[in-house]
Enzyme design. Structure first.
Site, PDB file in Angstrom:
ATOM      1  CG  ASP A 120      -1.826   1.150   1.339  1.00 46.99           C
ATOM      2  OD1 ASP A 120      -2.334   1.584   0.298  1.00 46.99           O
ATOM      3  OD2 ASP A 120      -2.036   1.654   2.452  1.00 46.99           O
ATOM      4  CB  THR A 124      -2.063   6.327   2.088  1.00 47.26           C
ATOM      5  OG1 THR A 124      -2.239   6.837   0.770  1.00 47.26           O
ATOM      6  CG2 THR A 124      -2.328   7.417   3.100  1.00 47.26           C
ATOM      7  CG  PHE A 140      -8.689  16.735  -8.235  1.00 44.60           C
ATOM      8  CD1 PHE A 140      -7.665  17.411  -8.883  1.00 44.60           C
ATOM      9  CD2 PHE A 140      -8.656  15.355  -8.200  1.00 44.60           C
ATOM     10  CE1 PHE A 140      -6.626  16.709  -9.479  1.00 44.60           C
ATOM     11  CE2 PHE A 140      -7.631  14.647  -8.800  1.00 44.60           C
ATOM     12  CZ  PHE A 140      -6.614  15.332  -9.447  1.00 44.60           C
ATOM     13  CE  LYS A 144      -5.878  23.319  -4.950  1.00 41.06           C
ATOM     14  NZ  LYS A 144      -5.535  23.500  -3.553  1.00 41.06           N
ATOM     15  CG  ASP A 186      -1.321   1.818   6.874  1.00 44.28           C
ATOM     16  OD1 ASP A 186      -1.268   2.917   7.442  1.00 44.28           O
ATOM     17  OD2 ASP A 186      -1.685   1.677   5.689  1.00 44.28           O
TER      18      ASP A 186
END
EC number: 7.6.2.1
Length: 1152
Positions: A471, A473, A638, A662, A879
């Site tokens: 993973d 993150t 987004f 942005k 995790d």
């Protein structure tokens, strides 16, 4: 990639296409025609394509001509019928309840049309009834244990009985008892965890008020109140919140692995109700789609029936119009949902339960845990089958040499039982005890503190891994963003020059405030007129910084939250309340993107602070403490397709309307005005491992905005192609925008991630990163963590939605060499649907693979694909709760106990506290566990084969009689007290020191080839056993021809000494406990010679053949036993010395 890998072509065959698509406008027809597939470079001949039925598996089966009749039945039709019947029977037995759409009435579970599953978490493998049968099945499904059971049961037949029952049943019973105790302990732990989760109390809203209810007792239709920081117990629709904004944030780390907080919005109809109790005074229901796997989407409707006479919905259709109002409908989306296993991060929420138990999104995305079996156990299982075959052949030879006289079949079975020690039951005992010892060593290692071994049956798997699926993150990264760089085109600011930006901001806002104070009597006109002259002259650095920081402070989805906000007095003016709240030191920022939080924190550090935000406005505080209010007119969130976000705001003081945007450089490059620095600087920042965002703005007049708003609202109301029309309207604004700045944010990596990944790569382990994050973020982390080395190219797999696009993109990818692959979950799904084998084969040749936007189910699917297509061992590490399926599907699952909770670590086979610990876990403990178990397993088999060889020699001399050479007690003692301690001490052996294993990870590559335990090494041990068994038995008979009655004592003594010397020969690094074990075993044997001499006679004790104590104390006995032992062992020592001198193994080179 490899040119030999071919893609199945997709070409148009006119006759087939007409046949398939006759009268049927399917999507396959549309895809094939639109993609112009016959233009593709085909990688397969036409004949091969014609014969490839798998390519048409999604098309109608009508093309297969159905033959019937007797000829068809005799030529294989009966197999088809039998298979169909079996499949039908299995389908009937395993048929699950069909998932359906549902109508849920608020607060009325009794109105549910169907019975829904109980909201109880159950991770137990067995119950009281199935525990014993289940454990026995898991044990006896392996050939080794089943063989022992059959042999032990045969001893109840008098004609087949060889020795005492305890000889066979005691070891088998011991193994089963240990296994059952271990399984029972694990099951009790699982039961306690489930009970703890199911017993959590929640407030349920009823007509009589709030009542406490257990999590397991929650039903569909219940109104549940969830407090801040409390886990949501079931899938719910968000009805009310204590937050004034009508929204709340939830933490979804246990669901999708992302620690970013997600914004959820209440149903407007219920949020407007004055009090909680009014939820029961309205008649309302939720229409929800059937339970699905997708955690990122939801479709439903909320309907409130308002009737003056409070009639039912049925009566509404019959009553006159003046007596009842039309129902109020409100569409529901993912923003109105609260999925189970998420945690409320702000306020108190009230929701109506729509899915419970097995139908919840989190449960649907969790695969059932499987009983994992190590590769070494499977290899030993194959070797025991070979030994059994040799045992049967040997028994047949013995009966054949007898001439098949008398009841030869019974004699055959007696010989099989007599030679049953070829497959020693102590093999299972020793290996299980060894596994427990390895687990204890891992948990006691001070270099990897906090490591827990939860599955003690597969420590050897740590030494056989080829693929590591990780993973992102929380595993590779800390998910803590830090602002690192601001680039304005001509000047760049880093961490050490941020104070310059702060001084510029203070100066610019001081000038603005002085201008405002000078023209205090005027309205917004003077300030508007004071701005235009600026573009006519060359823009100063100060004004450019001011514009850039202001844009960053406004263009985001961050909401500030204050812990003591409820203390504000509502009677005070808004400005006073604002001042009180905004000066609070306990301000925290919540957002769905950690990048946004990092940017807003940075603007706060330089003087421009976001102090308040709701659905319609946001407020900034200047360095001087003035509050600037901006009204939010539109927000464009987004998306992975647009790769950018935008916001249109109106400044309260001036009335100016500004469009800020942005996004990623690839999306913004064509939107902003021409420049010559953006592409180069983006590349420079990306090489530093920074996540870049391009910030731009565009000023709008009132007329421009009104025109845009009318077109935008009209596009949102369209029924067909809504998304395309909305995107087209927004793109009309995205032209010639003013480029303000380029930002660089760094995602902090976990400690020592880079050296750990390099260590694993040098060890020959291929690393795949599977993440739910967006593509740009995943690519950036792959670079910064050195998952992809600096000199490697990255091939970003373009988004594909049909077969044709997948074919083209795979052909493009096939031509790349030595490049890392980055692919999204949606594209991966399309590729696997049509080109599973080709895609996996191409991907496996990549040095690294990154899969982004992966669902938990997809992660587990990728693990299973690698297992099926490569036959290599896989390891998954994560995790979060979204990694559980992947961890359980992998051959070896490792969980990290971190910010995302303990769910992954509890479900894993091994639990660690930091990613860097995986290096030592694999290189040191995995290496040692595999090497030790391989040596231990083969030595135990050697111990059984040598005594079986002696039995064969003995029986052949005694006219092929099926009489045992040694008594039952000696056989049990031989496998236990006489040799057990030295043999088991092999679990302390090591070929290289831990420091050397970490310094030379290339040693790990040899382990994956399985050379320590193979048919080659097994045959070497077989030859050693045959040689030594023959020498021991023939030597005893030749040297002691006059004292034939002492053959048992002579041969057994030489056998014990030989085994002790062979342990010494096998050991590579001596440990003091090994010496103690050798001495203890030798002492036990000498004591039994003195005190248990009645067991050393030939045949049974009743024959009166006893051992003469005076004989074994003579020098003749001693030197002859020594000669036999020397002849059996000395050649092996000489061979080992010569091999180490002229062809030393790799580890011995390093040791020297």
């Amino acid at each position: 990639m490899a040119d030999s890998i071919r893609l199945n072509p997709v070409r148009k065959n006119s006759r087939k296409t007409a046949y398939y698509n006759a009268g049927r406008p399917t999507r396959y027809q549309i895809e094939d025609e639109s993609s112009n597939l016959d233009q593709m470079p085909l990688m397969m001949s036409e004949e091969a394509f014609e014969n490839n039925e798998s390519d048409y598996q999604t098309l109608p089966r009508a093309r297969v001509s159905q033959k019937t009749g007797l000829g068809w039945f005799l030529c294989g039709g009966w197999k088809v019928l039998c298979t169909s019947c079996c499949e039908c029977l299995v389908h009937t037995c395993r048929r699950k309840k069909e998932l359906k759409v549902r109508t849920v009435w608020l607060g009325h579970p009794e109105k549910c049309e169907e019975k829904y599953p109980k909201n109880a978490i159950k991770n137990q493998k067995y119950n009281i009834v199935t525990f014993v049968p289940g454990v026995l099945y898991q044990q006896f499904k392996f050939f080794l244990n089943l063989y022992f059971l059959v042999v032990a049961c045969s001893q109840f037949v008098p004609s087949l009985k060889i020795g005492y029952l305890y000889t066979y049943w005691a070891p088998l019973g011991f193994v089963l008892a240990v296994t059952m105790v271990r399984e029972a302990v694990d099951e009790v732990r699982r039961c306690r965890r489930d009970k703890e989760m199911n017993s959590q109390l929640y407030s349920k809203l009823t007509v009589r008020g709030k009542v406490q209810v257990k999590s397991s007792d929650i039903q569909v239709g219940d109104l549940i109140i969830v407090e801040k920081n409390q886990r949501i117990p079931a899938d719910m629709i968000f009805l009310r919140t204590s937050e004034k904004t009508g929204s709340c944030f939830i933490r979804t780390d246990q669901l999708d692995g992302e620690t970013d907080w997600k914004l959820r919005i209440t149903v407007a109809c219920t949020q407007r109700l004055p009090a909680l109790g009014d939820l029961f005074s309205v008649s309302a229901y939720v229409y929800a789609q059937k339970p699905q796997l997708d955690i990122h989407s939801f479709e439903g409707n909320f309907t409130r029936i308002t009737m003056k006479s409070k009639q039912t919905e049925l009566m509404y259709d019959l009553c006159p119009q003046e007596d009842c109002d039309p129902p109020i409908h409100e569409s529901l989306s993912i923003e109105n949902t609260l999925w189970a296993s998420t945690v409320v991060a702000s306020g108190t929420v009230i929701g109506v339960v729509i899915y419970t138990g097995k139908e919840m999104r989190s449960v649907l995305n969790t695969s059932q845990s499987k009983n994992k079996v190590g590769l070494l156990d499977l290899e030993l299982n194959r070797l025991t089958k070979a030994l059994f075959l040799a045992q049967v052949v040997l028994s047949v030879v013995m009966v054949a040499l007898q001439g098949f006289l008398g009841p030869w079949f019974r004699n055959l079975f007696r010989f099989v039982v007599l030679f049953s020690y070829i497959i020693p039951i102590s093999l299972r005992v020793n290996l299980d005890m060894g596994k427990s010892a390895y687990g204890w060593m891992i948990m006691k290692d001070e270099n990897i503190p906090g490591t827990v071994v939860r599955t003690s049956t597969i420590p050897e798997e740590l030494g056989r891994l080829v693929y590591l699926l990780t993973d992102k993150t929380g595993t590779l990264t800390q998910n803590e963003m830090v602002f690192k760089r601001l680039h304005l085109g001509t000047v760049s600011y880093g961490m050490d020059t941020m104070d310059e930006i702060q001084s510029h901001i203070i100066q610019s806002y001081a000038q603005v405030s002085s201008v405002q104070s000078n023209g205090n009597s005027a309205s917004s006109t003077p300030s508007c007129k004071s701005q235009p002259p600026a573009p006519k002259v060359r823009k100063s650095v100060s004004s450019r910084i001011h514009k850039a920081v202001k844009a960053i402070a406004l263009c985001h989805n961050v909401t500030p939250v204050y812990e003591s906000r409820v203390n504000g007095a509502s009677a005070e003016p808004e400005s006073t309340e604002a001042d009180q709240d905004f000066s609070d030191d306990n301000r925290t920022y919540q957002a769905s993107s950690p990048d946004d939080v990092a940017l807003v924190r940075w603007t706060e550090s330089v003087g421009l602070t976001l102090v308040n935000r709701d659905l319609t406005s946001l407020q900034l505080k200047t360095p001087a403490g003035h509050i600037l209010t901006y009204y939010i007119l539109q927000i464009f969130p987004f998306t992975s397709e647009s790769k950018r976000m935008g916001i249109i705001v109106r400044e309260e003081a001036t009335g100016d309307i500004t469009f800020y945007m942005k996004g990623a450089d690839v999306a913004m490059a064509s939107i902003v005005q021409y420049n010559d620095w953006l592409e180069e600087e983006c590349g420079n920042m990306a090489r530093e491992g920074l996540r870049t965002l391009v910030v731009a703005k565009k000023a709008l007049t009132e007329e421009q905005y009104q025109d845009f708003e009318s077109r935008y609202n009209q596009a949102k109301l369209s029924v067909h192609d809504r998304a395309l029309k909305v995107a087209a309207v927004v793109e009309s604004l995205e032209r010639e925008m003013e480029l303000l700045c380029l930002t660089g944010v760094e995602d902090q990596l976990q400690a020592d991630v880079r050296p750990t990944l390099e260590l694993l790569r040098n060890a020959g382990i291929k690393i795949w990163m599977l993440t739910g994050d967006k593509l740009e973020t995943a690519t950036c982390i792959a670079k910064s963590s050195h998952l992809v080395s600096r000199n490697q190219d990255i091939h970003v797999f373009k988004p594909v939605s049909n077969r044709g696009e997948a074919h083209l993109e795979l052909n493009a990818f096939r031509r790349k060499h030595d490049c890392a692959l980055v692919i999204s979950g949606d594209s991966l799904e399309v590729c696997l649907r049509y080109y599973e084998h080709e895609f996996v084969e191409l991907a496996c040749q990549c040095p690294a693979v990154v899969c982004c936007r992966c669902s938990p189910t997809q992660k587990a699917q990728i693990v299973r694909l690698l297992q099926q297509h490569t036959d290599n061992r896989t390891c998954a590490i994560g995790d979060g709760g979204n990694d559980v399926s992947m961890i359980q599907a992998a051959d070896c699952g490792i969980g990290i106990e971190g910010k995302e909770g303990k769910q992954a670590s509890l479900a894993a086979d091994f639990s660690i506290t930091q990613f860097k610990h995986i290096g030592r876990l694999l290189m040191v403990h995995g290496h040692n566990s595999y090497k030790r178990s391989a040596a231990l397993g083969q030595f135990v088999m050697h111990r059984g084969m040598i005594i079986s060889t002696m039995q064969a020699v003995f029986s052949s001399i005694f006219y092929f009689a099926s009489v045992p050479l040694y008594q039952g007690f000696l056989m049990v003692g031989y496998a236990t007290i006489y040799t057990m301690f030295p043999v088991f001490s092999l679990v302390l052996d090591q070929d290289v020191k831990p420091e050397m294993a970490l310094l030379y990870p290339e040693l790990y590559k040899d382990l994956t080839k399985g050379r320590s335990l193979s048919f080659k090494t097994f045959l070497i041990w077989v030859l050693i056993s045959v040689y030594q068994g023959g020498i021991l038995m023939y030597g005893a008979l030749v040297l002691f021809d006059q004292e034939f009655v002492h053959v048992v004592a002579i041969s057994f003594t030489a056998l014990i000494l030989t085994e002790l010397l062979m342990v010494a020969l096998t050991v590579r690094t001596w440990h003091w406990l090994m010496v103690v074990a050798e001495l203890i075993s030798l002492g036990c044997y000498l004591a039994s010679l003195a005190f248990l001499n009645e067991y050393f006679g030939i045949g049974r004790v009743t024959l009166g053949a006893f051992l003469d104590l005076s004989f074994i104390t003579t020098w003749v006995f001693l030197w002859k036993v020594c000669v036999i032992t020397l002849v059996s062992c000395l050649p092996l020592y000489i061979i080992k010395y010569l091999k180490r001198k002229f062809s030393p193994p790799s580890y011995s080179k390093l040791s020297s």
